[in-house]
Design a protein around this motif. Sequence first.
Motif, short mmCIF file in Angstrom:
data_model
loop_
_atom_site.label_atom_id
_atom_site.label_comp_id
_atom_site.label_asym_id
_atom_site.label_seq_id
_atom_site.Cartn_x
_atom_site.Cartn_y
_atom_site.Cartn_z
N TRP A 70 -0.47 -14.84 1.90
CA TRP A 70 1.56 -15.02 1.39
C TRP A 70 0.14 -13.80 0.41
O TRP A 70 1.15 -12.82 -0.99
CB TRP A 70 0.35 -15.93 0.54
CG TRP A 70 2.02 -16.86 1.33
CD1 TRP A 70 1.94 -17.73 2.15
CD2 TRP A 70 3.69 -16.49 1.13
NE1 TRP A 70 3.19 -18.07 3.05
CE2 TRP A 70 4.25 -17.73 1.98
CE3 TRP A 70 4.16 -15.89 0.38
CZ2 TRP A 70 5.12 -17.41 1.99
CZ3 TRP A 70 6.06 -15.39 0.37
CH2 TRP A 70 6.11 -16.24 1.06
N PHE B 86 10.61 -10.44 3.21
CA PHE B 86 9.61 -10.25 4.35
C PHE B 86 9.32 -10.70 5.38
O PHE B 86 10.96 -10.81 6.32
CB PHE B 86 8.23 -11.29 3.91
CG PHE B 86 7.87 -10.88 3.06
CD1 PHE B 86 6.63 -10.74 2.50
CD2 PHE B 86 7.96 -12.66 2.17
CE1 PHE B 86 6.43 -10.37 0.95
CE2 PHE B 86 7.88 -12.09 0.46
CZ PHE B 86 6.97 -11.49 -0.22
N HIS B 87 8.75 -10.00 6.60
CA HIS B 87 9.74 -9.93 8.28
C HIS B 87 8.23 -10.05 8.90
O HIS B 87 7.07 -9.56 8.30
CB HIS B 87 9.93 -8.37 8.03
CG HIS B 87 10.74 -7.89 9.53
ND1 HIS B 87 11.59 -7.42 9.31
CD2 HIS B 87 10.26 -8.12 10.76
CE1 HIS B 87 12.06 -7.01 10.73
NE2 HIS B 87 10.69 -7.40 11.28
N SER B 88 7.83 -11.41 9.77
CA SER B 88 7.53 -11.07 10.63
C SER B 88 7.77 -10.15 12.59
O SER B 88 8.22 -11.18 12.62
CB SER B 88 6.38 -12.47 10.54
OG SER B 88 5.54 -11.80 11.84
N SER C 66 10.82 -13.36 13.13
CA SER C 66 11.36 -13.69 12.13
C SER C 66 11.65 -12.96 10.62
O SER C 66 10.82 -11.94 10.21
CB SER C 66 11.30 -14.75 11.94
OG SER C 66 10.01 -14.56 11.41
N VAL D 178 2.71 -8.94 9.49
CA VAL D 178 4.06 -9.71 8.69
C VAL D 178 3.70 -8.40 7.68
O VAL D 178 2.57 -7.69 7.09
CB VAL D 178 3.14 -10.95 8.31
CG1 VAL D 178 4.23 -11.38 7.26
CG2 VAL D 178 3.14 -11.73 8.92
N VAL E 299 -1.82 -16.53 14.23
CA VAL E 299 -1.68 -17.73 14.14
C VAL E 299 -1.59 -18.33 15.38
O VAL E 299 -0.92 -18.35 16.20
CB VAL E 299 -0.20 -17.91 13.44
CG1 VAL E 299 0.18 -19.10 12.63
CG2 VAL E 299 -0.31 -16.40 12.20
N PHE F 64 -3.63 -19.12 5.47
CA PHE F 64 -1.86 -18.81 4.70
C PHE F 64 -1.98 -18.25 3.61
O PHE F 64 -1.04 -17.60 2.77
CB PHE F 64 -1.33 -19.60 5.00
CG PHE F 64 -0.83 -19.90 6.61
CD1 PHE F 64 0.07 -19.29 6.91
CD2 PHE F 64 -0.85 -21.46 6.90
CE1 PHE F 64 -0.19 -19.28 8.56
CE2 PHE F 64 -0.79 -21.89 8.08
CZ PHE F 64 -0.32 -21.17 9.02
N ILE G 55 7.46 -24.65 11.05
CA ILE G 55 6.66 -24.45 12.72
C ILE G 55 4.42 -24.16 12.46
O ILE G 55 3.85 -23.63 13.09
CB ILE G 55 6.83 -22.80 13.57
CG1 ILE G 55 6.54 -21.49 12.47
CG2 ILE G 55 8.07 -23.26 14.09
CD1 ILE G 55 7.09 -20.59 13.49
N ILE H 47 0.46 -10.16 1.70
CA ILE H 47 2.68 -9.70 1.82
C ILE H 47 3.04 -9.64 -0.15
O ILE H 47 3.63 -8.97 -0.43
CB ILE H 47 3.05 -10.44 1.98
CG1 ILE H 47 3.10 -11.89 1.85
CG2 ILE H 47 2.50 -10.04 3.89
CD1 ILE H 47 4.21 -12.87 3.12
N ARG I 174 5.72 -10.59 16.18
CA ARG I 174 4.77 -11.05 16.89
C ARG I 174 4.31 -11.07 18.50
O ARG I 174 5.42 -11.37 19.14
CB ARG I 174 4.76 -12.51 16.82
CG ARG I 174 4.91 -13.32 14.90
CD ARG I 174 5.50 -15.04 14.80
NE ARG I 174 5.42 -14.94 13.68
CZ ARG I 174 6.96 -14.42 13.36
NH1 ARG I 174 7.27 -14.00 14.02
NH2 ARG I 174 7.27 -15.02 12.24
C1 LIG Z 1 7.77 -13.17 7.68
C2 LIG Z 1 6.80 -14.80 7.35
C3 LIG Z 1 6.07 -15.18 8.41
C4 LIG Z 1 5.83 -16.22 8.82
N1 LIG Z 1 5.72 -16.57 9.90
C5 LIG Z 1 5.07 -17.92 10.06
C6 LIG Z 1 4.40 -18.91 11.37
O1 LIG Z 1 4.55 -18.14 12.52
N2 LIG Z 1 3.89 -19.74 11.11
C7 LIG Z 1 3.57 -20.15 10.43
O2 LIG Z 1 2.94 -21.16 10.62
N3 LIG Z 1 3.39 -19.78 8.89
C8 LIG Z 1 4.59 -18.49 8.34
N4 LIG Z 1 4.21 -18.26 7.61
C9 LIG Z 1 3.33 -18.43 5.98
C10 LIG Z 1 4.73 -20.07 5.59
O3 LIG Z 1 5.38 -19.77 5.09
C11 LIG Z 1 3.60 -21.25 5.04
O4 LIG Z 1 2.93 -20.55 4.22
C12 LIG Z 1 2.82 -21.90 6.12
O5 LIG Z 1 3.19 -22.33 7.48
C13 LIG Z 1 1.84 -22.71 5.40
O6 LIG Z 1 2.69 -23.61 5.40
P1 LIG Z 1 2.62 -23.97 3.93
O7 LIG Z 1 2.44 -23.24 2.78
O8 LIG Z 1 3.67 -25.42 3.23
O9 LIG Z 1 1.24 -24.94 3.78
C14 LIG Z 1 5.33 -17.11 7.41
C15 LIG Z 1 5.51 -16.40 5.89
C16 LIG Z 1 6.01 -15.25 5.91
C17 LIG Z 1 6.26 -14.70 4.83
#
Ligand SMILES: Cc1cc2nc3c(=O)[nH]c(=O)nc-3n(C[C@H](O)[C@H](O)[C@H](O)COP(=O)(O)O)c2cc1C
Length: 173
Positions: free
Chosen positions: A69, A111-113, A21, A98, A82, A65, A55, A72, A115
Amino acid sequence: MAQALPTNVEAFFDADDIIVSKTDLKGRITYANKIFCDIAGYREAELVGQPHSIIRHPDMPRAVFKLLWDTILDGREIFAYVKNLAKNGNFYWVHAHVTPTFDASRTIVGFHSNRRVPERRVLNDAIIPLYAEVLRAEKAQVNGKDALAAGTKALADFVGSKKVSYDELVFSL
Ligand SMILES: Cc1cc2nc3c(=O)[nH]c(=O)nc-3n(C[C@H](O)[C@H](O)[C@H](O)COP(=O)(O)O)c2cc1C
């Protein structure tokens, strides 16, 4: 787009699959590949424009998380385990890489992930007990700020006890 309550049913994907994603700077999904859509149970149109937390699984500690953050946004990459929540309530574990996406002037534009299937031994021996401990520390607090601080400390204590950073820890497991 109502999401079901979490179940105890684990979903799996293939060892040669890569769940991809991309997000904008705020973490809103701009792209999800077919494998992402299949395992999460959403159509791409349901995902694009939504926050990536769509998700988010409630078993995931906030501190993980925050670390993601902080890393990145600082322009660095991170590897993280995760636990994710599918639309039907099932869960699936991933090992995520990520990365920030830069433009020609080195400004972060998104951003790019990517998995892959996580190593089961690492999950069972290290990550699941670690995240349970960090989540317990967070839940012992009444407000969100204290919960994040307690979770971050629990994560740091664990990492510190191993004398490695979370990233190094994940690599060395
Ligand atoms: C590129 C990218 C991929 C992410 N992938 C996921 C993921 O697979 N699952 C997830 O729960 N959060 C993922 N996050 C983090 C979410 O942005 C978020 O911080 C997290 O779900 C916690 O939610 P909250 O910050 O609202 O508590 C990703 C963030 C980025 C920038």
